[in-house]
Design a protein around this motif. Structure first.
Motif, PDB file in Angstrom:
ATOM      1  N   MET A   1       0.841  -1.165   0.000  1.00 37.89           N
ATOM      2  CA  MET A   1       0.000   0.000   0.000  1.00 37.89           C
ATOM      3  C   MET A   1       0.892   1.235   0.000  1.00 37.89           C
ATOM      4  O   MET A   1       1.727   1.411   0.870  1.00 37.89           O
ATOM      5  CB  MET A   1      -0.889  -0.041   1.240  1.00 37.89           C
ATOM      6  N   LYS A   2       0.705   2.072  -0.969  1.00 43.07           N
ATOM      7  CA  LYS A   2       1.493   3.289  -1.099  1.00 43.07           C
ATOM      8  C   LYS A   2       0.659   4.488  -0.671  1.00 43.07           C
ATOM      9  O   LYS A   2      -0.536   4.537  -0.895  1.00 43.07           O
ATOM     10  CB  LYS A   2       1.937   3.477  -2.547  1.00 43.07           C
ATOM     11  N   ILE A   3       1.326   5.456  -0.050  1.00 43.82           N
ATOM     12  CA  ILE A   3       0.673   6.701   0.329  1.00 43.82           C
ATOM     13  C   ILE A   3       1.065   7.749  -0.693  1.00 43.82           C
ATOM     14  O   ILE A   3       2.249   7.983  -0.931  1.00 43.82           O
ATOM     15  CB  ILE A   3       1.082   7.139   1.746  1.00 43.82           C
ATOM     16  N   GLY A   4       0.063   8.385  -1.292  1.00 50.06           N
ATOM     17  CA  GLY A   4       0.313   9.387  -2.306  1.00 50.06           C
ATOM     18  C   GLY A   4       0.580  10.758  -1.702  1.00 50.06           C
ATOM     19  O   GLY A   4       0.524  10.975  -0.481  1.00 50.06           O
ATOM     20  N   VAL A   5       0.856  11.715  -2.574  1.00 52.67           N
ATOM     21  CA  VAL A   5       1.160  13.077  -2.146  1.00 52.67           C
ATOM     22  C   VAL A   5      -0.047  13.713  -1.468  1.00 52.67           C
ATOM     23  O   VAL A   5       0.090  14.370  -0.429  1.00 52.67           O
ATOM     24  CB  VAL A   5       1.624  13.924  -3.357  1.00 52.67           C
ATOM     25  N   MET A   6      -1.228  13.508  -2.019  1.00 55.20           N
ATOM     26  CA  MET A   6      -2.436  14.106  -1.428  1.00 55.20           C
ATOM     27  C   MET A   6      -2.685  13.563  -0.022  1.00 55.20           C
ATOM     28  O   MET A   6      -3.067  14.330   0.874  1.00 55.20           O
ATOM     29  CB  MET A   6      -3.650  13.836  -2.322  1.00 55.20           C
ATOM     30  N   GLU A   7      -2.468  12.278   0.187  1.00 51.61           N
ATOM     31  CA  GLU A   7      -2.664  11.706   1.520  1.00 51.61           C
ATOM     32  C   GLU A   7      -1.672  12.287   2.510  1.00 51.61           C
ATOM     33  O   GLU A   7      -2.020  12.572   3.668  1.00 51.61           O
ATOM     34  CB  GLU A   7      -2.541  10.180   1.484  1.00 51.61           C
ATOM     35  N   LEU A   8      -0.419  12.470   2.081  1.00 56.64           N
ATOM     36  CA  LEU A   8       0.583  13.068   2.969  1.00 56.64           C
ATOM     37  C   LEU A   8       0.218  14.502   3.334  1.00 56.64           C
ATOM     38  O   LEU A   8       0.405  14.920   4.485  1.00 56.64           O
ATOM     39  CB  LEU A   8       1.964  13.032   2.309  1.00 56.64           C
ATOM     40  N   ILE A   9      -0.302  15.254   2.382  1.00 59.27           N
ATOM     41  CA  ILE A   9      -0.701  16.637   2.666  1.00 59.27           C
ATOM     42  C   ILE A   9      -1.845  16.661   3.668  1.00 59.27           C
ATOM     43  O   ILE A   9      -1.831  17.459   4.620  1.00 59.27           O
ATOM     44  CB  ILE A   9      -1.083  17.357   1.350  1.00 59.27           C
ATOM     45  N   VAL A  10      -2.827  15.782   3.497  1.00 59.63           N
ATOM     46  CA  VAL A  10      -3.953  15.726   4.433  1.00 59.63           C
ATOM     47  C   VAL A  10      -3.473  15.333   5.824  1.00 59.63           C
ATOM     48  O   VAL A  10      -3.891  15.931   6.832  1.00 59.63           O
ATOM     49  CB  VAL A  10      -5.035  14.751   3.916  1.00 59.63           C
ATOM     50  N   ILE A  11      -2.597  14.344   5.915  1.00 61.88           N
ATOM     51  CA  ILE A  11      -2.062  13.923   7.219  1.00 61.88           C
ATOM     52  C   ILE A  11      -1.302  15.068   7.875  1.00 61.88           C
ATOM     53  O   ILE A  11      -1.438  15.319   9.078  1.00 61.88           O
ATOM     54  CB  ILE A  11      -1.164  12.675   7.057  1.00 61.88           C
TER      55      ILE A  11
END
Length: 93
Positions: A1-11
């Motif tokens: 499972m990879k975390i994308g750029v958008m998920e990192l920004i939300v986190i």
């Protein structure tokens, strides 16, 4: 499972809102240190398992050679096990 750029920004935004800008670097350092310790422990555990379990099995007398498959070994009584149905039932072959 990879975390994308958008998920990192939300986190990051959620962490910034919850922790605040003052405590965020402190918790980021703690998280980094914890992840480093976890990685070190898993590496140590993996090497211990390889040395303690797999190495003695490979060195055991009478062990099958590396790459040997169980289906290729003779069955009890010295007869080879046949995998194809046509050989087991000559009329169907």
């Amino acid at each position: 499972m990879k975390i994308g750029v958008m998920e990192l920004i939300v986190i990051f935004i959620v962490a910034l809102v919850v922790l605040g800008p003052d405590k965020l670097p402190e918790y980021a350092r703690k998280l980094g240190a914890a992840l480093g310790e976890f990685r070190k422990a898993t590496t140590t555990l993996t090497s211990d398992i390889k040395e303690g379990v797999f190495a003695p099995l490979e060195e055991a007398p009478g062990a099958p050679p590396a790459g040997c498959r169980a289906a290729e070994r003779p069955a009890a009584g010295g007869h080879r096990r046949v995998e194809r149905g046509g050989d087991l039932f000559p009329g169907l072959g």
